[in-house]
Write an enzyme that holds these catalytic residues in place. Sequence first.
Site, PDB file in Angstrom:
ATOM      1  N   ASP A  93      44.524  41.765  43.438  1.00 15.10           N
ATOM      2  CA  ASP A  93      43.905  40.593  44.086  1.00 15.10           C
ATOM      3  C   ASP A  93      43.026  39.868  43.060  1.00 15.10           C
ATOM      4  OD1 ASP A  93      43.320  39.468  47.069  1.00 15.10           O
ATOM      5  OD2 ASP A  93      41.551  39.258  45.798  1.00 15.10           O
ATOM      6  N   GLU A 121      40.555  36.963  41.460  1.00 20.89           N
ATOM      7  CA  GLU A 121      39.594  35.908  41.750  1.00 20.89           C
ATOM      8  C   GLU A 121      39.681  34.925  40.593  1.00 20.89           C
ATOM      9  OE1 GLU A 121      38.207  35.661  44.635  1.00 20.89           O
ATOM     10  OE2 GLU A 121      38.938  37.650  45.227  1.00 20.89           O
ATOM     11  N   ASP A 133      48.771  34.898  44.245  1.00 19.17           N
ATOM     12  CA  ASP A 133      48.402  35.602  43.017  1.00 19.17           C
ATOM     13  C   ASP A 133      49.533  35.626  41.996  1.00 19.17           C
ATOM     14  OD1 ASP A 133      45.669  37.296  43.794  1.00 19.17           O
ATOM     15  OD2 ASP A 133      47.001  36.969  45.501  1.00 19.17           O
ATOM     16  N   ASP A 180      38.634  43.481  47.900  1.00 17.59           N
ATOM     17  CA  ASP A 180      39.834  43.043  48.618  1.00 17.59           C
ATOM     18  C   ASP A 180      40.987  44.019  48.385  1.00 17.59           C
ATOM     19  OD1 ASP A 180      38.513  40.890  49.664  1.00 17.59           O
ATOM     20  OD2 ASP A 180      39.461  39.377  48.383  1.00 17.59           O
ATOM     21  N   HIS A 182      36.216  38.277  49.259  1.00 21.80           N
ATOM     22  CA  HIS A 182      36.467  37.522  48.028  1.00 21.80           C
ATOM     23  C   HIS A 182      35.920  38.206  46.777  1.00 21.80           C
ATOM     24  CE1 HIS A 182      38.127  34.325  50.423  1.00 21.80           C
ATOM     25  NE2 HIS A 182      37.008  34.217  51.104  1.00 21.80           N
TER      26      HIS A 182
END
Length: 266
Positions: A79, A81, A178, A241, A236
């Site tokens: 995941d 960011e 992603d 996550d 987030h």
Amino acid sequence: VSDASGCSMIALLHTGAARFPQNLLSRSRQAVSPLFPAGVLKGFSSIVSRKLASHGFGASMAAMSSFPPQRYHYFLVLDFEATCDKPQIHPQEIIEFPILKLNGRTMEIESTFHMYVQPVVHPQLTPFCTELTGIIQGMVDGQPSLQQVLERVDEWMAKEGLLDPSVKSIFVTCGDWDLKVMLPGQCQYLGLPVADYFKQWINLKKAYSFAMGSWPKNGLLDMNKGLNLQHIGRPHSGIDDCKNIANIMKTLAHRGFIFKQTSKPF
């Protein structure tokens, strides 16, 4: 117990329990059942279970028998960011790169890759980005570039045995962004190749909708709510996550769901 030969058999099974395959343990109980009362056999079963657990087999055997086998040896939960703002900045750049290696038999986390990444096009994080992700400027300043992080991912994949052709693994993400948009888009912008292992994945939202019959509009929050799970950590945060994705996968697997690739071949 009055039967001396029976005592010897129990002692043998007791001391060798950890080396006994499960099917032979079952047969041994059947073989000695005419010789002993039910209470003795119940005690024998308890002894065997304790011996197996003491050698580290109990938990894994229970886990393997509690849900059907998956199609993959490992799930690689990912995941990202990325840099962001309102209105959105372009190009977006990955600033957190976490991966959890999830065992396909036990659905337990076996290894973690986690690095922060220094953005180069927009090196200064916006207040919106920090508020959303919890990532502050000092967490990305001086960190490796995306190219360097991708090299370290490849080293980690090799160390974990995930590049072995006989080992089946697949990435898992919450959505298609992603690996369909973010990583290939940034790699194209920077002129970097995308490794083949990033080109197939499982979208957890699709898997959840197949399993539960409803689409999770709010992503992880809806999936946790639908499965009566507590949300782990901070929304987030990439690593948090990933932990939520892994927990949701484990819960669905225990309910008998078999995960399949959802992405289309590149």
